[in-house]
Design an enzyme around this catalytic site. Structure first.
Site, PDB file in Angstrom:
ATOM      1  N   ARG A 218       0.823  -1.214   0.000  1.00 18.84           N
ATOM      2  CA  ARG A 218       0.000   0.000   0.000  1.00 18.84           C
ATOM      3  C   ARG A 218       0.853   1.257   0.000  1.00 18.84           C
ATOM      4  O   ARG A 218       0.465   2.289  -0.519  1.00 18.84           O
ATOM      5  CB  ARG A 218      -0.874   0.089   1.270  1.00 18.84           C
ATOM      6  N   HIS A 279       3.739 -11.013   9.205  1.00 16.03           N
ATOM      7  CA  HIS A 279       2.359 -11.535   9.206  1.00 16.03           C
ATOM      8  C   HIS A 279       2.201 -12.673   8.189  1.00 16.03           C
ATOM      9  O   HIS A 279       2.079 -13.809   8.579  1.00 16.03           O
ATOM     10  CB  HIS A 279       1.292 -10.450   8.958  1.00 16.03           C
ATOM     11  N   ASP A 330       4.650  -6.930  17.897  1.00 15.53           N
ATOM     12  CA  ASP A 330       3.989  -5.992  16.996  1.00 15.53           C
ATOM     13  C   ASP A 330       3.269  -4.859  17.726  1.00 15.53           C
ATOM     14  O   ASP A 330       3.877  -3.869  18.100  1.00 15.53           O
ATOM     15  CB  ASP A 330       3.043  -6.793  16.074  1.00 15.53           C
TER      16      ASP A 330
HETATM   17 ZN   LIG Z   1       3.504  -4.076  12.222  1.00 18.74          ZN
END
Ligand SMILES: [Zn+2]
Length: 452
Positions: A218, A279, A330
Site C-alpha cells: 500500500r 504476518h 507488533d
Molecule cells: Zn507491524
C-alpha cells in the site's frame, strides 16, 4: 579478563530437543567462552545464588529472545481499543491519534519504558519497524533522524539491542493516493528521499543496527520498491515488509497490479534470504511456495493478529515450504514471547482440530536464533561458544510453573516468570526486576503523556 560464570539448573542448548541439566556457562567481553554440561540431574535452589564466582540460575535458562517486530508507540494503546466493534482499519484510526502526539522526547520516554518491559520479558533484541520519521505535519525535524535516534537511545537505556528497520512509507493506498492527516509524518516524498535520510543515520553504539523496511504494498509504489531493496542489499542489512495481513490488501493489490502482494514484491526484487515478511496471514498456496523458494523469512505476530481479528497465518505450511519463522509482539497487546511461541502451535490446533504441529525446540528456535537472524544478529540466540552472552532464566518453582518439566516451559510459562536476563554479558534484570528502569512507573507516566 576473569570470565563471568553461571550455573544453570537447566539450559536449552543448540540443536537439542529438550533442555540439559546442570550447565556451566562462561563468558568474557560479552561473548560465551565455554558451555559445559556437568552431567548432573539439575540441582534446585530457592533463588539466584552466588557461590564463589559462579551465579547459580535456578529454573530453565534460554538464549536471548528476539522480538522481531515492534512498533514501540503501540504500547500506549494497550487496553484502550477494546471498547467497541470494528476491525484492523478502525483500530488504525485510534493508533494514528497516538502517533500524532509523539515528539522525540515523548517517544524516547515511551520507547524506553516499552523496551524495558521487553527486557523484563526476556527479550534481548528488538526489531523496531519505524515510520514516525517527521513532525506531525510532515516537516522534518532539525535532525531528520531525531525520532530514530530516540529509539536507539531508548534501547540503550533499557539495556537491550535494537535493529532499527527504517521504514519507507510513501503512499496511503496501493493505487498511489498521497499521505494525508496523521500519515504525513511517515513520508519522505519518494524512495530516493527515504534512502538519503536513512543513509545519513549512523547511530552510536554496538547495540544498534540499521535495516530497512517497506511498510507494505500500500505504502510504496511498485516502481520504487527496488530502490529500497537495493539499499538493503548493498549494506547486507535486513529488509522487512508487512505482507498480506488483511484480505483487503490482497484484493486491492490484485485490482491495481493483477497479482498478489507476494508476487509483486518478488517481481521487484524485494524477496530473498535477507528479507522478512511480517504476518503473511493470507498468502495463496503459490505465495507460500514463492516465499520458501526465495529464502524469505516470515515473522508471525499471533497475539496482535488475534487482537486485530486478522486471521490465522499458515505457519506449518510456511515452515514446510522452507520459510524460517520468527516472532514479534507488533502492537504490544501483550509483550510475551512465550505466548507468541505457543500460539503458533495452538492456532494451528484450532484451525486443524489436531495437535502436535511444532516441537518445543522449533518454537524455542523461532523465539531465539531465528528472530536474531531476522534482525541481522547472526551471532546471537544460541547458548554456544562465540555467540553473544545473552541468558534468559525462567523460574520453574512458582504457582504457574511448579511441576512443569523443563521441556514444557514454553507451554506453561509467561513473561512474568522470567527472573534473570543477561544481555551481551551484562545483567539487565535480576530477581524479576529491571536494574535501571522502574518499568511500571515509567510506562504509566509515558502513556499518560501521550493519551492526555
Ligand atoms: Zn507491524
Amino acid at each position: 579478563m576473569t570470565p563471568t560464570r553461571w550455573l544453570a539448573e537447566y539450559a536449552w542448548l543448540p540443536d537439542r530437543a529438550e533442555p540439559t541439566a546442570d550447565v556451566l556457562i562462561e563468558a568474557a567481553d560479552g561473548r560465551i567462552t565455554a558451555v559445559t554440561p556437568l552431567g548432573g540431574a539439575g540441582t534446585p535452589t530457592a533463588g539466584v545464588e552466588v557461590l564463589g564466582d559462579v551465579t547459580r540460575l535456578p529454573g530453565l535458562t534460554l538464549p536471548g529472545l528476539a522480538n522481531a517486530h515492534s512498533h514501540a508507540f503501540h504500547r500506549a494503546l494497550r487496553g484502550r481499543t477494546h471498547g467497541g466493534r470494528g476491525d484492523f482499519w478502525t483500530w488504525r484510526n485510534v493508533m494514528y491519534d497516538v502517533a500524532a502526539r509523539l515528539d522525540p522526547d515523548s517517544y524516547l520516554a515511551l520507547a524506553r519504558a516499552a523496551y524495558a518491559e521487553m527486557a523484563l520479558a526476556g527479550i534481548t533484541c528488538v526489531g523496531e519497524f519505524h515510520y514516525l520519521h517527521h513532525g506531525p505535519d510532515g516537516t522534518p525535524y532539525a535532525d531528520p533522524n531525531a525520532m530514530g535516534a530516540a529509539l536507539v537511545e531508548a534501547a540503550t537505556q533499557a539495556g537491550i539491542r535494537l535493529t532499527l528497520l527504517d521504514t519507507c512509507y510513501l503512499t496511503a493506498t496501493v493505487d498511489g493516493e498521497p499521505l494525508t492527516g496523521p500519515q504525513r509524518r511517515f513520508g519522505d516524498g519518494d524512495a530516493l528521499g527515504w534512502a538519503d535520510r536513512a543513509s545519513a543515520f549512523a547511530p552510536d553504539g554496538a547495540h544498534a543496527l540499521v535495516g530497512a523496511a517497506v511498510h507494505s504494498v500500500r505504502a510504496v509504489p511498485a516502481e520504487q520498491l527496488a530502490t529500497v531493496a537495493e539499499w538493503a542489499d548493498r549494506r547486507g542489512a535486513p529488509l522487512h515488509v508487512h505482507l498480506s495481513e488483511q484480505p483487503a490488501e490482497n484484493d486491492a493489490c490484485r485490482a491495481a497490479h493483477g497479482r498478489t502482494p507476494t508476487r509483486l514484491l518478488a517481481d521487484h526484487g524485494v524477496l530473498g534470504p535477507g528479507t522478512v515478511a511480517v504476518h503473511a496471514t493470507h498468502p495463496t498456496s503459490a505465495d507460500v511456495t514463492l516465499l520458501g523458494d526465495t529464502g524469505t523469512g516470515v515473522c508471525l505476530c499471533p497475539t496482535t493478529e488475534r487482537d486485530l481479528a486478522d486471521g490465522i497465518g499458515p505457519a506449518r505450511r510456511l515452515a514446510e515450504a522452507g520459510v524460517a519463522l520468527s516472532l514479534g509482539s507488533d502492537s504490544h497487546a501483550v509483550i510475551d514471547l512465550f505466548e507468541e511461541a505457543r500460539a503458533v502451535e495452538l492456532d494451528e490446533r484450532l484451525r486443524t482440530r489436531r495437535r502436535g504441529h511444532f516441537s518445543a525446540a522449533e518454537l524455542v528456535g523461532a523465539a531465539t536464533v531465528a528472530g536474531h537472524a531476522a534482525l541481522g544478529w547472526g551471532d546471537a540466540g544460541r547458548l554456544s561458544v562465540g555467540d553473544r552472552a545473552d541468558l534468559v532464566t525462567v523460574r520453574l518453582d512458582n504457582a504457574r510453573t511448579a511441576g512443569v518439566p523443563p521441556v514444557g516451559a514454553f507451554f506453561a510459562a509467561t513473561a512474568a516468570d522470567v527472573t534473570h536476563v543477561v544481555v551481551d554479558g551484562r545483567t539487565v534484570v535480576a530477581d524479576g526486576r529491571h536494574l535501571t528502569v522502574d518499568v511500571p512507573a515509567e510506562l504509566r507516566r509515558a502513556i499518560q503523556a501521550v493519551n492526555s
